[in-house]
Design a protein around this motif. Structure first.
Motif, PDB file in Angstrom:
ATOM      1  N   GLY A 163       0.820  -1.214   0.000  1.00 19.57           N
ATOM      2  CA  GLY A 163       0.000   0.000   0.000  1.00 19.57           C
ATOM      3  C   GLY A 163       0.847   1.255   0.000  1.00 19.57           C
ATOM      4  O   GLY A 163       0.527   2.256  -0.668  1.00 19.57           O
ATOM      5  N   ARG A 219       1.587   6.354  -7.163  1.00 24.32           N
ATOM      6  CA  ARG A 219       0.515   7.258  -7.560  1.00 24.32           C
ATOM      7  C   ARG A 219       1.004   8.704  -7.618  1.00 24.32           C
ATOM      8  O   ARG A 219       0.657   9.464  -8.522  1.00 24.32           O
ATOM      9  CB  ARG A 219      -0.665   7.114  -6.589  1.00 24.32           C
ATOM     10  CG  ARG A 219      -1.881   7.960  -7.024  1.00 24.32           C
ATOM     11  CD  ARG A 219      -3.125   7.593  -6.248  1.00 24.32           C
ATOM     12  NE  ARG A 219      -2.946   7.763  -4.811  1.00 24.32           N
ATOM     13  CZ  ARG A 219      -2.916   6.747  -3.941  1.00 24.32           C
ATOM     14  NH1 ARG A 219      -3.058   5.497  -4.368  1.00 24.32           N
ATOM     15  NH2 ARG A 219      -2.744   6.977  -2.646  1.00 24.32           N
ATOM     16  N   HIS A 233      -5.639   2.308 -10.568  1.00 24.69           N
ATOM     17  CA  HIS A 233      -6.969   1.904 -10.115  1.00 24.69           C
ATOM     18  C   HIS A 233      -7.443   2.747  -8.918  1.00 24.69           C
ATOM     19  O   HIS A 233      -8.594   3.209  -8.888  1.00 24.69           O
ATOM     20  CB  HIS A 233      -6.945   0.412  -9.769  1.00 24.69           C
ATOM     21  CG  HIS A 233      -8.287  -0.092  -9.270  1.00 24.69           C
ATOM     22  ND1 HIS A 233      -9.368  -0.230 -10.126  1.00 24.69           N
ATOM     23  CD2 HIS A 233      -8.686  -0.486  -8.033  1.00 24.69           C
ATOM     24  CE1 HIS A 233     -10.400  -0.685  -9.418  1.00 24.69           C
ATOM     25  NE2 HIS A 233     -10.015  -0.846  -8.158  1.00 24.69           N
ATOM     26  N   THR A 234      -6.564   2.944  -7.954  1.00 24.96           N
ATOM     27  CA  THR A 234      -6.930   3.753  -6.788  1.00 24.96           C
ATOM     28  C   THR A 234      -7.141   5.205  -7.148  1.00 24.96           C
ATOM     29  O   THR A 234      -8.005   5.905  -6.589  1.00 24.96           O
ATOM     30  CB  THR A 234      -5.848   3.635  -5.698  1.00 24.96           C
ATOM     31  OG1 THR A 234      -4.574   4.013  -6.269  1.00 24.96           O
ATOM     32  CG2 THR A 234      -5.763   2.215  -5.177  1.00 24.96           C
TER      33      THR A 234
END
Length: 300
Positions: free
Chosen positions: A253, A260, A294-295
């Motif tokens: 994570g 990101r 995706h997040t």
């Protein structure tokens, strides 16, 4: 009503005319009174000029002077006017003054009145010397008061910030940041750490908004991944394999969050480059890239 220059000149001329006629009317009475108190012909002729002349001088001083000096000139004018009136009145009551039948120094039958009238008539020339000199000195020393300067308009008070009240701070507009366009999610690989030999192929197709041609690139099919997923190395500890699933999820994570942020600054970053930065394989880098995208789409 304000008089112009011509109107003021006519007013002064009328005043001079009235004074001259009054002086002529009073001439005989004052001359005969001067003869009765012992003045010779020349002195008796000049006596009316002394009395009425001082009255004219006091009138001019009243028009020029201001303040206490003007009050003084008015008093002199009133005193000599009253004295001239009394002497003219006596001249009308005593017919003998019109000729030479009156005794020298006799202006009235009653002695107290006679003494007072003689004192009045003899003191007027002496008073004319004193008061006339004083009035001329005051006129020569008089200076007109300067015109008052216009008062400046009060300035508007400057605005003072109130204590405890915060001033509004201008907010600068946000600069343009790259925004990830729509994308087609791809199911995450369930295993395998092997990657492409060169690691140069794109992991996903480029969105149409970010493609220069506006057509978008076709996604390249992924090579089949092995079914077994090796343990995820922990970049912070340097150990591999034996950590729990909770620890692996935590590291994954954290790496997804970092990737990101990288993709926001470098949208063209590939999975191979991400694996190199993380110190992992190409396939792991593509996996982390897909999860980051995706997040990011879910957040939008």
């Amino acid at each position: 009503m304000t008089l112009d220059r011509k109107g003021k000149a006519l007013l002064v001329l009328a005043l001079v005319t009235v004074v001259a006629m009054a002086f002529r009317v009073s001439w005989n009475a004052l001359r005969d009174v001067a003869r009765a108190i012992g003045a010779d012909d020349t002195a008796a002729t000049l006596y009316p000029v002394v009395v009425d002349g001082l009255m004219a001088l006091a009138l001019v001083a009243t028009l020029v002077l201001v303040g206490p000096d003007r009050t003084f000139a008015l008093r002199v004018l009133g005193t000599y006017t009253l004295a001239s009136l009394v002497l003219n009145y006596v001249h009308g009551l005593v017919p003998g003054l019109h000729g030479d039948s009156v005794d020298w120094g006799r202006l009235a039958d009653w002695d107290p009145a006679n003494y007072a009238l003689v004192l009045l008539a003899t003191s007027l020339p002496v008073g004319a010397i004193y008061f006339g000199s004083d009035l001329v000195a005051k006129i020569l020393d008089h200076r007109p008061a300067p015109a008052p300067e216009p008062m400046p308009e009060p300035a508007e008070p400057a605005s003072v910030p109130v204590a405890g009240r915060s001033m509004p701070v201008p907010v600068e507009p946000a600069t343009d940041v790259p925004v990830l366009g729509p994308w087609t999610p791809v199911a995450e690989l369930t295993g395998g750490t092997g990657g492409t030999g060169t690691g140069t192929g794109p992991d996903l197709y480029i969105p149409a908004e970010q493609d220069g041609t506006g057509l978008g690139a076709e996604p390249t099919p992924e090579p089949p991944e092995p079914s077994v997923v090796p343990p995820v190395p922990d970049p912070g500890s340097g150990t591999t394999g034996s950590g729990s699933e909770v620890r692996d999820d935590t590291v994954f994570g954290r790496q997804v969050g970092e990737v990101r942020n990288w993709l926001r600054e470098e949208p063209e970053l590939t999975g191979t480059a991400i694996g190199t930065r993380l110190g992992t394989s190409d396939a792991y880098g593509r996996r982390v890239r897909r999860a980051a995208l995706h997040t990011a789409g879910a957040a939008v």
